[in-house]
Write a protein that holds these residues in place. Structure first.
Motif, PDB file in Angstrom:
ATOM      1  N   LEU A  48      -2.833  -0.626   8.576  1.00 25.19           N
ATOM      2  CA  LEU A  48      -2.623  -1.291   7.299  1.00 25.19           C
ATOM      3  C   LEU A  48      -2.293  -2.756   7.540  1.00 25.19           C
ATOM      4  CD1 LEU A  48      -0.283   1.409   5.667  1.00 25.19           C
ATOM      5  CD2 LEU A  48      -2.787   1.271   5.530  1.00 25.19           C
ATOM      6  N   LEU A  54       0.263   5.610  -1.076  1.00 28.56           N
ATOM      7  CA  LEU A  54      -0.705   6.016  -0.051  1.00 28.56           C
ATOM      8  C   LEU A  54      -0.305   7.299   0.665  1.00 28.56           C
ATOM      9  CD1 LEU A  54      -3.184   5.565   1.719  1.00 28.56           C
ATOM     10  CD2 LEU A  54      -1.794   4.037   3.140  1.00 28.56           C
ATOM     11  N   VAL A  60      -4.997  -7.288   1.677  1.00 32.43           N
ATOM     12  CA  VAL A  60      -4.294  -7.118   0.403  1.00 32.43           C
ATOM     13  C   VAL A  60      -3.095  -8.064   0.417  1.00 32.43           C
ATOM     14  CG1 VAL A  60      -2.962  -5.550  -1.061  1.00 32.43           C
ATOM     15  CG2 VAL A  60      -5.036  -4.727   0.103  1.00 32.43           C
ATOM     16  N   ALA A  98      -7.278  -0.167  -2.909  1.00 28.26           N
ATOM     17  CA  ALA A  98      -7.216   0.030  -1.459  1.00 28.26           C
ATOM     18  C   ALA A  98      -6.807   1.456  -1.111  1.00 28.26           C
ATOM     19  CB  ALA A  98      -6.235  -0.970  -0.843  1.00 28.26           C
ATOM     20  N   VAL A  99      -5.861   2.018  -1.857  1.00 27.48           N
ATOM     21  CA  VAL A  99      -5.452   3.401  -1.632  1.00 27.48           C
ATOM     22  C   VAL A  99      -6.611   4.351  -1.913  1.00 27.48           C
ATOM     23  CG1 VAL A  99      -3.929   5.240  -2.453  1.00 27.48           C
ATOM     24  CG2 VAL A  99      -3.004   2.969  -1.992  1.00 27.48           C
ATOM     25  N   ALA A 128      -3.958  -2.938  -5.010  1.00 27.45           N
ATOM     26  CA  ALA A 128      -3.342  -1.961  -4.109  1.00 27.45           C
ATOM     27  C   ALA A 128      -3.866  -0.558  -4.372  1.00 27.45           C
ATOM     28  CB  ALA A 128      -1.823  -1.991  -4.267  1.00 27.45           C
ATOM     29  N   HIS A 129      -3.994  -0.189  -5.639  1.00 24.10           N
ATOM     30  CA  HIS A 129      -4.495   1.151  -5.946  1.00 24.10           C
ATOM     31  C   HIS A 129      -5.956   1.311  -5.536  1.00 24.10           C
ATOM     32  CE1 HIS A 129      -0.907   1.499  -8.727  1.00 24.10           C
ATOM     33  NE2 HIS A 129      -0.873   2.619  -8.033  1.00 24.10           N
ATOM     34  N   LEU A 145       0.827  -1.212   0.000  1.00 31.37           N
ATOM     35  CA  LEU A 145       0.000   0.000   0.000  1.00 31.37           C
ATOM     36  C   LEU A 145       0.859   1.259   0.000  1.00 31.37           C
ATOM     37  CD1 LEU A 145      -2.786  -1.101   2.505  1.00 31.37           C
ATOM     38  CD2 LEU A 145      -2.905  -1.007   0.011  1.00 31.37           C
TER      39      LEU A 145
END
Length: 356
Positions: free
Chosen positions: A118, A56, A299, A317-318, A314-315, A51
């Motif tokens: 996280l 992030l 993730v 989640a960000v 990942a993007h 992340l």
């Protein structure tokens, strides 16, 4: 399990002045919790690094947040961590890690930060929620997930603690949950009325019994299809804040999204949230002004079929975290107070003559 640097300072008797947010600043504490012993698949402990690599910190800073990245907790497996009841995996390791996380989250909230944990797997909610309730005992929890994660150690079929955290936290289940080794510090801190689920679509029989018999508010994907996400959020806030304003703890499992959007996770289930539904949930939570802590979990970069799949997860989640702190689909921009005006006509004419 060791703490170093700023994470260690968070646990001092008094909050370090350097850790306190500036007056008027939107302060966010990032705490990495690479907890992986709550489930069987390898790789989820790489979630925090993934992340951060997805931008992030930069995204939050670009939204005007004062970001304190306290790094990752150092979790190690407890030696001779034998199965509990010949089934429950790594109880001592998960219990000790959760206790450490609870202390850090409690200190971060006490210092005036909104804490983002996280993950790591979803067993970390044992620590993040219990730590949060030390400072905000009347908080409400919004649990966005394909799974209910409310099996008890006596009903679980997998033995994985990432499918059980809420059973330990719920007061109504206190006499249904045995005392696991490593869990003596943990006390139930939530009531059934403090929790709302969003996105459920894979619920075990015992979990369904608990949801129904203890009158826990939940919205399955069928409910979202039937009501629409706007009505779901209205009812969520009516449940949690209809009588009084209180802090919100958002615990967000990336597998709440459809696997086509978030493939790099351990327990994907078809038919999940769309991008628009997921962003609407966090936009509305942000708009309450009551968000106090966020978990982003599950993730797992080792489970992506390709690097593109890992980056997409990942993007996403960000995006979820950024939307919690003010990113909007109308566009998130720095403060803009006044439009510039052109120079006077005389100046413009003379400059044009010189150019010619």
């Amino acid at each position: 399990m060791a703490l170093r640097g700023s994470l260690a300072r968070l646990l001092r008797a008094q909050p370090d002045a350097a850790l306190r947010p500036r007056r008027g600043a939107h302060s966010v504490a990032l705490v990495g919790a690479p907890l992986s012993r709550g489930q069987k698949r390898r790789g989820v402990d790489h979630g925090p690094a993934t992340l951060r690599a997805a931008g992030l910190v930069e995204r939050l800073a670009g939204l005007g947040c004062q970001v304190h990245d306290f790094g990752d907790l150092n979790f190690t497996q407890v030696p001779n961590d034998e199965l509990y009841n010949n089934l429950i995996l790594y109880p001592r390791s998960v219990g000790l890690a959760s206790q450490m996380l609870a202390d850090v989250v409690s200190r971060a909230v006490a210092a005036g930060h909104r804490c983002v944990t996280l993950g790591g797997d979803h067993s970390l909610a044992l620590g993040s929620i219990s730590g949060h309730t030390r400072q905000c005992p009347h908080l409400g929890v919004i649990w966005v997930d394909a799974h209910a994660d409310i099996n008890t150690p006596l009903t679980t079929q997998s033995g994985s603690l990432h499918g059980q955290p809420l059973s330990f936290l719920l007061r109504e289940l206190q006499n249904k949950v045995p005392q696991l080794p490593g869990f003596s510090w943990l006390k139930p801190c939530l009531s059934a009325s403090d929790i709302v689920y969003i996105g459920l679509r894979d619920v075990d029989p015992a979990e369904y019994y608990i949801l129904k018999n203890f009158d826990i508010q939940y919205f399955s994907m069928r409910d979202i299809d039937r009501l629409g996400i706007q009505k779901v959020m209205e009812r969520t806030f009516e449940q949690l804040m209809g009588r009084r304003q209180r802090p919100i703890h958002l615990s967000f499992d990336i597998d709440a999204f459809d696997p086509s959007l978030a493939p790099a996770t351990g327990t994907p289930v078809l038919g999940g949230l769309t991008y628009r539904e997921g962003m609407y949930i966090t936009e509305e939570i942000h708009n309450t002004g009551m968000l106090s802590a966020v978990d982003m979990v599950e993730v797992n970069p080792l489970l992506g079929a390709s690097q593109e799949a890992v980056k997409a997860t990942a993007h996403l989640a960000v995006d979820v975290i950024a939307t919690c702190f003010g990113q909007t689909r109308e566009g998130a921009h720095i403060a803009f107070d006044e439009l510039p005006t052109p120079s006077s006509p005389d100046e413009s004419d003379s400059e044009e003559q010189v150019r010619i």
